[in-house]
Motif scaffolding. Structure first.
Motif, mmCIF file in Angstrom:
data_model
loop_
_atom_site.group_PDB
_atom_site.id
_atom_site.type_symbol
_atom_site.label_atom_id
_atom_site.label_comp_id
_atom_site.label_asym_id
_atom_site.label_seq_id
_atom_site.Cartn_x
_atom_site.Cartn_y
_atom_site.Cartn_z
ATOM 1 N N ARG A 89 0.842 -1.215 0.000
ATOM 2 C CA ARG A 89 0.000 0.000 0.000
ATOM 3 C C ARG A 89 0.868 1.253 0.000
ATOM 4 N NH1 ARG A 89 -5.049 -2.432 3.284
ATOM 5 N NH2 ARG A 89 -5.773 -3.698 1.549
ATOM 6 N N LEU A 90 2.038 1.190 0.651
ATOM 7 C CA LEU A 90 2.950 2.339 0.621
ATOM 8 C C LEU A 90 3.477 2.555 -0.798
ATOM 9 C CD1 LEU A 90 5.084 1.920 3.878
ATOM 10 C CD2 LEU A 90 3.708 3.919 3.260
ATOM 11 N N GLN A 91 3.818 1.451 -1.477
ATOM 12 C CA GLN A 91 4.341 1.590 -2.842
ATOM 13 C C GLN A 91 3.305 2.243 -3.751
ATOM 14 O OE1 GLN A 91 5.302 -2.533 -3.233
ATOM 15 N NE2 GLN A 91 7.521 -2.204 -3.011
ATOM 16 N N ILE A 92 2.053 1.790 -3.609
ATOM 17 C CA ILE A 92 0.978 2.381 -4.431
ATOM 18 C C ILE A 92 0.844 3.864 -4.091
ATOM 19 C CG2 ILE A 92 -1.527 2.372 -4.841
ATOM 20 C CD1 ILE A 92 -1.443 -0.685 -4.251
ATOM 21 N N ALA A 93 0.848 4.164 -2.780
ATOM 22 C CA ALA A 93 0.639 5.553 -2.344
ATOM 23 C C ALA A 93 1.778 6.457 -2.826
ATOM 24 C CB ALA A 93 0.521 5.601 -0.818
ATOM 25 N N ILE A 94 3.009 5.968 -2.753
ATOM 26 C CA ILE A 94 4.147 6.804 -3.192
ATOM 27 C C ILE A 94 4.018 7.103 -4.686
ATOM 28 C CG2 ILE A 94 6.668 6.798 -3.545
ATOM 29 C CD1 ILE A 94 6.900 5.286 -0.851
ATOM 30 N N ALA A 95 3.665 6.073 -5.469
ATOM 31 C CA ALA A 95 3.521 6.282 -6.918
ATOM 32 C C ALA A 95 2.415 7.306 -7.192
ATOM 33 C CB ALA A 95 3.211 4.956 -7.601
ATOM 34 N N GLN A 96 1.299 7.190 -6.472
ATOM 35 C CA GLN A 96 0.190 8.137 -6.689
ATOM 36 C C GLN A 96 0.585 9.553 -6.270
ATOM 37 O OE1 GLN A 96 -2.965 6.418 -4.363
ATOM 38 N NE2 GLN A 96 -3.722 5.174 -6.062
ATOM 39 N N ALA A 97 1.261 9.665 -5.137
ATOM 40 C CA ALA A 97 1.641 10.993 -4.644
ATOM 41 C C ALA A 97 2.599 11.673 -5.641
ATOM 42 C CB ALA A 97 2.280 10.888 -3.265
ATOM 43 N N ARG A 98 3.478 10.864 -6.238
ATOM 44 C CA ARG A 98 4.382 11.444 -7.249
ATOM 45 C C ARG A 98 3.571 11.917 -8.460
ATOM 46 N NH1 ARG A 98 8.696 6.622 -6.844
ATOM 47 N NH2 ARG A 98 9.861 7.357 -5.031
ATOM 48 N N GLY A 139 8.264 14.571 -5.095
ATOM 49 C CA GLY A 139 9.096 14.784 -6.293
ATOM 50 C C GLY A 139 9.624 16.204 -6.330
ATOM 51 N N LYS A 140 9.833 16.676 -7.556
ATOM 52 C CA LYS A 140 10.401 18.027 -7.702
ATOM 53 C C LYS A 140 9.283 19.083 -7.762
ATOM 54 C CE LYS A 140 14.916 16.984 -9.350
ATOM 55 N NZ LYS A 140 15.270 16.395 -8.084
#
Ligand SMILES: Cc1cc2nc3c(=O)[nH]c(=O)nc-3n(C[C@H](O)[C@H](O)[C@H](O)COP(=O)(O)O)c2cc1C
Ligand code: SF4
Ligand code: SF4
Ligand code: FES
Length: 599
Positions: free
Chosen positions: A246-255, A261-262
């Motif tokens: 769930r963290l991996q999914i969330a990090i990808a979505q947040a990016r 990100g930048k």
């Protein structure tokens, strides 16, 4: 597109999944499709709703009807009755121990009514894999506010004023930690989330990560802005695969949405997060060991100072906070420090999440305002003893904590009060014990854990805890002496004072606290060779009461070592030189003829 008329929140937390959530969800989906409701009924899989002992469970909105202990057949009936005909299905509503059915709405249930949810405000209410559900509940609003309205120093000031203290165990003031890290010299700084959660029985952090991962990402970005860091790490144990996913999914979505990100939200602030997976050693939760592990080194603690605020990851100033600490940050930024301080006590503002386990009716996860008494927590929310026997003690703080006897249950739950009793708040594990639990055995259980988990770097912890364990083994096997009890106390205090890290410094706590409150139990073991709770196997015998035994043979059939002899319809007897004290015979005897006694 037709409007949704009902939303079903079904708990997809670890406990509910293992009690059959997936088959319940599939039955719901099948039945909803069969009756052509799939356009108007939405199913959302959420994180842990807290009442894990009642799972699988779900809530149907807009009514807020809470259904528990579900099966695929129950799901079918609920679709046919509740969704199609608007009739609430009474048999799956929550029932009090008295059998009384509680009003349907979730917030009326005693388990939920007294809870105040800050860190777990979204857990059990949103789909953790959908960033838009998080945003719909003010998600990333705090980060937006921070980046567009506040200077880093103002963010730190707000956290300081809130009085937020670290929820990972020690209760260090979070705002002060951030300020020290901001002021520390260094071109590069880091933010670390401690999601190691090694206490046996604790799962507060896992629930937040599984049920609301974005809140941790948002708080870490806020911390990064406040201290001047561009990189964060979440250190999570490999035993938490769902949390990692769930963290991996969330990090990808947040990016993707521009929250990581930048040039976040069009500002010149850059911040990103990576996951680091730990192998599950308890000592790796200690901050310096955790940092060493992130750097790819062996996870062993270092002497402090320097603290991570001065020299953390790669020698750079680092803020390291617990999952629950981070989860409190976004609401503080949105609602303000005063609001947070208005909950809890002056020295321990806010709430604390506890994992209730052991001999308690409502096991699961609860978030309560600090200052609530142990009695309120255990009886009003926890529903009291699950065994019908009196609750004898509660162990807080896991292997670093202590046992609190029932005489002290009117103590408010805050950092200082628990410490005064020789226990600690710890990360939130709470294990309830009744009269059948032997406190010497409980101390031995926790010490076995710390002996296994000691990293071995320093002698007092490596050797001292082992010696303490040997003494406890002697005592529980009936070979202890009065000097052993004195030795335990002396050794415990030396280990506390001389160990290098918090593991050794707190490892004797379960022994010292039980010595303090249950000295008589230790004495009974060594002086009378008797275990008052009839728990220690070497100090009990199993006997059959001839006046109650009807010779049904049930016990003899279940005994794994053929220790029971007797013919059909004749009184049976147990050969205690063969018996391995497994307890199976007591469980199967329907006539209450078998009991444990002191030799
Ligand atoms: C043996 C040991 C294990 C620990 N395990 C954890 C843990 O699993 N999670 C955690 O947040 N803190 C743990 N801590 C505390 C951390 O060292 C550190 O104080 C904490 O992560 C700081 O965050 P906080 O200020 O938000 O509580 C542990 C400490 C010791 C001594
Ligand atoms: S106290 Fe224990 S865990 Fe900590 S450094 Fe020493 S041996 Fe390792
Ligand atoms: S306690 Fe276990 S081993 Fe002993 S007599 Fe009963 S069933 Fe057999
Ligand atoms: S896992 Fe479902 S209520 Fe905890």
């Amino acid at each position: 597109m037709p409007l949704t008329t009902s939303t079903i929140l079904i708990c997809a937390g670890g406990a509910c999944i293992s009690s059959g959530e997936i088959s319940v969800k599939e039955a719901l989906q099948r039945e909803i499709k069969k009756y052509g409701l799939d356009e108007v009924v939405r199913i959302v899989e959420t994180g842990c709703m807290g009442a894990c002992s009642l799972g699988p469970l779900m809530v149907i909105y807009p009514e807020g009807v809470f259904y528990q202990k579900l099966t695929p057949q129950a799901a079918e009936k609920i679709v046919q009755e509740h969704l199609l005909k608007g009739r609430i299905v009474q048999e799956y509503l929550y029932k009090m121990p008295t059998g009384e059915v509680v009003p349907e709405a979730m917030d009326k249930l005693p388990f939920f009514a007294r809870q105040v949810k800050i860190a777990t405000r979204n857990v059990g209410y949103i789909d953790p894999a959908n960033i838009e559900e998080y945003i719909a509940r003010d998600g990333y609003f705090a980060l937006t506010k921070v980046l567009t309205e506040l200077a880093p120093e103002q963010v730190i000031e707000e956290i300081k004023r809130s009085g937020l203290r670290g929820r990972g165990g020690a209760g260090f003031p979070t705002g002060l930690k951030w300020e020290l890290t901001r002021k520390a010299r260094g071109d590069r700084k880091y933010v670390v989330c401690n999601a190691d959660e090694g206490d046996p029985g604790a799962f507060m952090d896992r629930s937040v990560l599984e049920g609301d991962p974005h809140t941790v990402l948002e708080a870490m970005a806020i911390a990064g802005y406040a201290i001047g860091a561009q990189q964060g790490y979440i250190y999570v144990r490999a035993e938490y695969p769902l949390a990692i996913e769930r963290l991996q999914i969330a990090i990808a979505q947040a990016r993707e949405y521009g929250f990581l990100g930048k040039n976040i939200l069009g500002t010149n602030f850059n911040f990103d997060i990576e996951i680091r997976i730990g192998a599950g050693a308890f000592v790796c939760g200690e901050e310096t060991a955790l940092i060493a592990s992130i750097e790819g080194k062996r996870g062993q603690p270092k002497v402090k100072p320097p603290y991570p605020a001065q020299s953390g990851v790669w020698g750079c100033p680092t803020v390291i906070n617990n999952v629950e600490t981070f989860a409190c940050v976004p609401p503080i930024i949105i609602k303000g420090a005063e609001w947070f301080r208005s909950i809890g006590t002056p020295s321990s503002p806010g709430t604390k999440v506890f994992a209730l386990a052991g001999k308690i009716t409502n096991t699961g996860l609860v978030e309560v305002p600090m200052g609530i008494t142990l009695r309120e927590l255990l009886y009003e929310i926890g529903g009291g003893s699950s065994t019908g026997k009196k609750i004898k003690a509660v162990q807080t703080g896991g292997p670093s904590g202590g046992c609190i006897p029932s005489e002290y249950f009117d103590t408010p739950v805050d950092y200082e009060s628990l410490q005064k009793l020789g226990a600690i708040m710890g990360s939130g594990g709470m294990i309830v014990m009744d009269e059948d639990d032997c406190m010497v055995d409980v101390a031995k259980f926790f010490l076995e854990f710390t002996v296994d988990e000691s990293c071995g770097k320093c002698t007092p912890c490596r050797e001292g805890t082992r010696q303490m364990l040997k003494i406890l083994e002697r005592i529980t096997s009936g070979e202890g002496t009065e000097e052993d009890i004195e030795q335990l106390e002396t050794l415990g205090n030396i280990i506390k004072d001389t160990s290098l890290c918090g593991l050794g410094q707190t490892a004797p706590n379960p022994v010292l606290s039980t010595l303090r409150y249950y000295h008589h139990e230790y004495e009974a073991h060594v002086k009378e060779k008797r275990c008052p709770a009839l728990r220690c196997k070497a100090l009990i015998r199993y006997v059959i009461d001839a006046s109650k035994c009807v010779g049904c043979t049930a016990c003899a059939r279940v005994c794994p070592v053929n220790a029971i002899s007797g013919e059909l319809r004749k009184v049976h007897s147990i050969d205690n030189s063969v018996c391995i004290r497994c307890g199976s015979c007591i469980e199967v005897c329907r006539f209450g003829a078998i009991s444990k006694v002191s030799p």
